[in-house]
Design a protein around this motif. Structure first.
Motif, PDB file in Angstrom:
ATOM      1  N   LEU A  44       0.993  -0.918  -0.007  1.00  0.00           N
ATOM      2  CA  LEU A  44       0.410  -0.029  -0.067  1.00  0.00           C
ATOM      3  C   LEU A  44       1.079   1.362  -0.140  1.00  0.00           C
ATOM      4  N   TRP A  45       1.965   1.172   0.735  1.00  0.00           N
ATOM      5  CA  TRP A  45       3.053   2.463   0.593  1.00  0.00           C
ATOM      6  C   TRP A  45       3.422   2.243  -0.492  1.00  0.00           C
ATOM      7  N   ALA A  46       3.815   1.315  -0.814  1.00  0.00           N
ATOM      8  CA  ALA A  46       4.262   1.283  -2.193  1.00  0.00           C
ATOM      9  C   ALA A  46       3.530   1.850  -3.637  1.00  0.00           C
ATOM     10  N   LEU A  47       2.269   1.395  -3.293  1.00  0.00           N
ATOM     11  CA  LEU A  47       1.438   2.018  -4.226  1.00  0.00           C
ATOM     12  C   LEU A  47       1.014   3.523  -4.122  1.00  0.00           C
ATOM     13  N   ILE A  48       0.918   3.979  -3.104  1.00  0.00           N
ATOM     14  CA  ILE A  48       1.017   5.841  -2.753  1.00  0.00           C
ATOM     15  C   ILE A  48       2.619   6.363  -3.163  1.00  0.00           C
ATOM     16  N   LEU A  49       3.443   5.902  -2.988  1.00  0.00           N
ATOM     17  CA  LEU A  49       4.236   6.324  -3.503  1.00  0.00           C
ATOM     18  C   LEU A  49       4.764   6.946  -4.685  1.00  0.00           C
ATOM     19  N   ALA A  50       3.873   5.702  -5.513  1.00  0.00           N
ATOM     20  CA  ALA A  50       3.965   5.511  -6.813  1.00  0.00           C
ATOM     21  C   ALA A  50       3.015   6.379  -6.934  1.00  0.00           C
ATOM     22  N   VAL A  51       2.387   6.894  -7.002  1.00  0.00           N
ATOM     23  CA  VAL A  51       1.250   7.835  -7.776  1.00  0.00           C
ATOM     24  C   VAL A  51       1.468   8.551  -7.336  1.00  0.00           C
ATOM     25  N   THR A  52       2.003   9.110  -5.916  1.00  0.00           N
ATOM     26  CA  THR A  52       3.017  10.893  -5.540  1.00  0.00           C
ATOM     27  C   THR A  52       3.449  11.008  -6.678  1.00  0.00           C
ATOM     28  N   ILE A 217      -4.733  10.453  -3.757  1.00  0.00           N
ATOM     29  CA  ILE A 217      -3.341  10.849  -3.567  1.00  0.00           C
ATOM     30  C   ILE A 217      -2.551  11.788  -3.589  1.00  0.00           C
ATOM     31  N   ARG A 218      -2.832  12.109  -4.986  1.00  0.00           N
ATOM     32  CA  ARG A 218      -1.281  12.854  -4.712  1.00  0.00           C
ATOM     33  C   ARG A 218      -1.707  14.852  -3.753  1.00  0.00           C
ATOM     34  N   ALA A 219      -3.229  14.667  -3.846  1.00  0.00           N
ATOM     35  CA  ALA A 219      -2.924  16.114  -3.143  1.00  0.00           C
ATOM     36  C   ALA A 219      -2.705  15.687  -1.697  1.00  0.00           C
ATOM     37  N   VAL A 220      -3.762  14.466  -0.836  1.00  0.00           N
ATOM     38  CA  VAL A 220      -3.475  14.363   0.472  1.00  0.00           C
ATOM     39  C   VAL A 220      -1.855  14.563   0.163  1.00  0.00           C
ATOM     40  N   ALA A 221      -1.197  13.006  -0.076  1.00  0.00           N
ATOM     41  CA  ALA A 221       0.581  13.640  -0.202  1.00  0.00           C
ATOM     42  C   ALA A 221       0.963  15.167   0.232  1.00  0.00           C
ATOM     43  N   GLN A 222       0.768  16.052  -0.924  1.00  0.00           N
ATOM     44  CA  GLN A 222       1.339  16.931  -1.407  1.00  0.00           C
ATOM     45  C   GLN A 222       0.960  17.590   0.023  1.00  0.00           C
ATOM     46  N   GLY A 223      -0.338  18.025  -0.144  1.00  0.00           N
ATOM     47  CA  GLY A 223      -0.259  18.566   1.039  1.00  0.00           C
ATOM     48  C   GLY A 223       0.120  17.782   1.973  1.00  0.00           C
ATOM     49  N   VAL A 224       0.182  16.752   3.080  1.00  0.00           N
ATOM     50  CA  VAL A 224       0.765  16.814   4.341  1.00  0.00           C
ATOM     51  C   VAL A 224       2.422  17.498   4.246  1.00  0.00           C
ATOM     52  N   ILE A 225       3.289  16.956   2.520  1.00  0.00           N
ATOM     53  CA  ILE A 225       4.581  17.160   2.745  1.00  0.00           C
ATOM     54  C   ILE A 225       4.692  18.188   2.909  1.00  0.00           C
ATOM     55  N   LEU A 305      -6.850  24.552   3.346  1.00  0.00           N
ATOM     56  CA  LEU A 305      -6.098  25.524   2.294  1.00  0.00           C
ATOM     57  C   LEU A 305      -6.235  24.419   1.151  1.00  0.00           C
ATOM     58  N   LEU A 306      -5.484  23.564   1.772  1.00  0.00           N
ATOM     59  CA  LEU A 306      -3.976  22.351   0.497  1.00  0.00           C
ATOM     60  C   LEU A 306      -4.726  21.306   0.541  1.00  0.00           C
ATOM     61  N   LEU A 307      -5.418  20.432   1.378  1.00  0.00           N
ATOM     62  CA  LEU A 307      -6.003  19.090   0.944  1.00  0.00           C
ATOM     63  C   LEU A 307      -6.089  18.809  -0.019  1.00  0.00           C
ATOM     64  N   GLY A 308      -7.303  19.418  -0.021  1.00  0.00           N
ATOM     65  CA  GLY A 308      -8.050  19.463  -1.478  1.00  0.00           C
ATOM     66  C   GLY A 308      -8.119  20.013  -2.017  1.00  0.00           C
ATOM     67  N   ARG A 309      -7.151  20.547  -3.291  1.00  0.00           N
ATOM     68  CA  ARG A 309      -6.823  20.874  -4.426  1.00  0.00           C
ATOM     69  C   ARG A 309      -6.454  19.810  -5.375  1.00  0.00           C
ATOM     70  N   GLY A 310      -7.118  20.120  -6.343  1.00  0.00           N
ATOM     71  CA  GLY A 310      -7.447  19.476  -7.836  1.00  0.00           C
ATOM     72  C   GLY A 310      -7.720  17.990  -7.621  1.00  0.00           C
ATOM     73  N   VAL A 311      -8.607  18.618  -6.705  1.00  0.00           N
ATOM     74  CA  VAL A 311      -9.881  17.222  -6.512  1.00  0.00           C
ATOM     75  C   VAL A 311     -11.491  17.676  -6.302  1.00  0.00           C
ATOM     76  N   GLY A 333      -4.094   5.401   5.955  1.00  0.00           N
ATOM     77  CA  GLY A 333      -4.819   5.834   7.288  1.00  0.00           C
ATOM     78  C   GLY A 333      -5.546   6.913   6.686  1.00  0.00           C
ATOM     79  N   LEU A 334      -4.416   7.444   6.466  1.00  0.00           N
ATOM     80  CA  LEU A 334      -4.582   9.173   5.904  1.00  0.00           C
ATOM     81  C   LEU A 334      -4.511   9.276   4.700  1.00  0.00           C
ATOM     82  N   PHE A 335      -3.965   8.461   3.797  1.00  0.00           N
ATOM     83  CA  PHE A 335      -3.756   8.509   2.403  1.00  0.00           C
ATOM     84  C   PHE A 335      -5.473   7.846   1.911  1.00  0.00           C
TER      85      PHE A 335
END
Length: 372
Positions: A44-52, A217-225, A305-311, A333-335
């Motif tokens: 699951l982590w690999a899939l999230i990282l690959a998509v991000t 997935i990308r919006a959450v990852a980019q928002g968190v980082i 402000l950042l988590l929902g951008r582009g979705v 679970g955050l993703f």
């Protein structure tokens, strides 16, 4: 005499065959899950990282002669280096600090001042605290020896937690390597996802839902980082201006805590206490305390402000999914939470909209009414 079986017997045989096939399929699915379960979190982590990281992979791929393998390998190496450098400096700094503390205690150069007499007048805890402080000031070695049995359980628990963190970090590195393989086969993986979605939800909606999951997935990852990086800059500047020892290392700790979604007051409050203890109360220390404390809570303002951008889903849905997913399943679970909630939200409104579509008869009746 008829050789054909009665209809009731044929129906019972068909029903029995169906039950047997369903049971065999269920056993196969359960067996596959048991075999795959130890690797589920890592995949699951690999899939999230690959998509991000896939958009960055495409940029590198264009500059490296459209070679997927080389681009993915370079990206994985760079990501591992970015992770290992701050972890190495953090570990080195902690080791040196612990060794220095041990040497200081062994040398006997630690001198604790006697407690103020006013402490003894404090309600409830005054007398025990005064007695303990006075004993530590007069004979620190005996106090440490008396505390050693009580500290054993705490130390073992702390070491087990550190071991868990280390194992999680190694799993994350392995997930990053697997994500590189997924990125190298990104186009075929995207086609496979479309085919699976076609089979589950239909051809007309499969592409939009795969796009929704990817964007979430990308919006959450980019928002968190992104939020963690902004907080690192804000708090790190305050540390540098105030002259905090190891300001750069503490800023990297802030970044890691932000990515792991741990509360930043874990690091900001001790630093504020250290500044007041060493510098005393002044206008500068009060401003620093307010600035640092607010910087540690900045994520509460930036997340909406950042988590929902582009979705193509309202921001509160993404935010609730992220927070609820983190509470239910930890960092991963955050993703997963926002993806599940976003897909459920879209399916719900498509179901609502489908029920509102007029039938052919209703369309004909409306046309007649308009003609009249």
């Amino acid at each position: 005499m008829s050789l054909t079986s009665p209809p009731e017997l044929q129906f019972s045989r068909t029903l029995l065959d169906t039950f047997i096939r369903a049971a065999l399929v269920a056993i196969l699915v359960y067996s596959c899950y048991q075999v795959f379960h130890p690797f589920l979190s890592m995949m699951l982590w690999a899939l999230i990282l690959a998509v991000t990281l896939y958009p960055l992979h495409k940029m590198l791929k264009a500059r490296l002669g459209n070679r997927d393998g080389r681009s993915a390998s370079l990206l994985v190496v760079l990501a591992i280096a970015v992770l290992l450098v701050p972890v190495y400096f953090l570990g080195t700094s902690l080791t040196e600090s612990v060794q220095a503390a041990i040497e200081t205690v062994k040398s006997g150069s630690v001198h604790i001042p006697p407690p103020p007499a006013s402490i003894e007048t404090w309600p409830m805890i005054g007398k025990p605290l005064y007695s303990f402080w006075a004993n530590a000031a007069s004979d620190l070695t005996s106090v440490l020896q008396s505390l050693a049995p009580h500290m054993k359980g705490f130390t073992l628990g702390l070491l087990s937690k550190l071991a868990g963190v280390g194992a999680g970090f190694l799993i994350f590195i392995a997930s990053l390597v697997i994500a590189g393989v997924m990125m190298a086969y990104g186009e075929s993986g995207h086609k496979s996802a479309i085919r699976i979605a076609d089979r589950i939800i239909g051809h007309d909606r499969s592409h939009s839902f795969v796009t929704l999951c990817t964007a979430t997935i990308r919006a959450v990852a980019q928002g968190v980082i992104g939020i963690a990086f902004i907080q690192m800059l804000v708090i790190g500047i305050g540390f540098v201006v105030m002259g905090i020892p190891g300001a750069g290392l503490l800023a990297m700790v802030v970044l890691l805590l932000g990515i792991m979604q741990l509360p930043l007051p874990l690091i900001t409050i001790p630093v504020i206490a250290f500044v007041f203890f060493t510098e005393g109360t002044s206008v500068a220390t009060v401003i620093f305390a307010i600035y640092t404390f607010v910087g540690g809570l900045l994520d509460n303002i930036l997340k909406p402000l950042l988590l929902g951008r582009g979705v193509d889903v309202p921001m509160p849905v993404i935010l609730i999914g992220a927070l609820g997913g983190m509470l239910a399943g930890g960092i991963i679970g955050l993703f997963i939470g926002p993806v599940v909630l976003a897909v459920g939200y879209k399916l719900f409104w498509q179901w609502v909209d489908a029920s509102e579509k007029p039938t052919v008869t209703e369309i004909a009746d409306r046309a007649k009414q308009d003609a009249q």
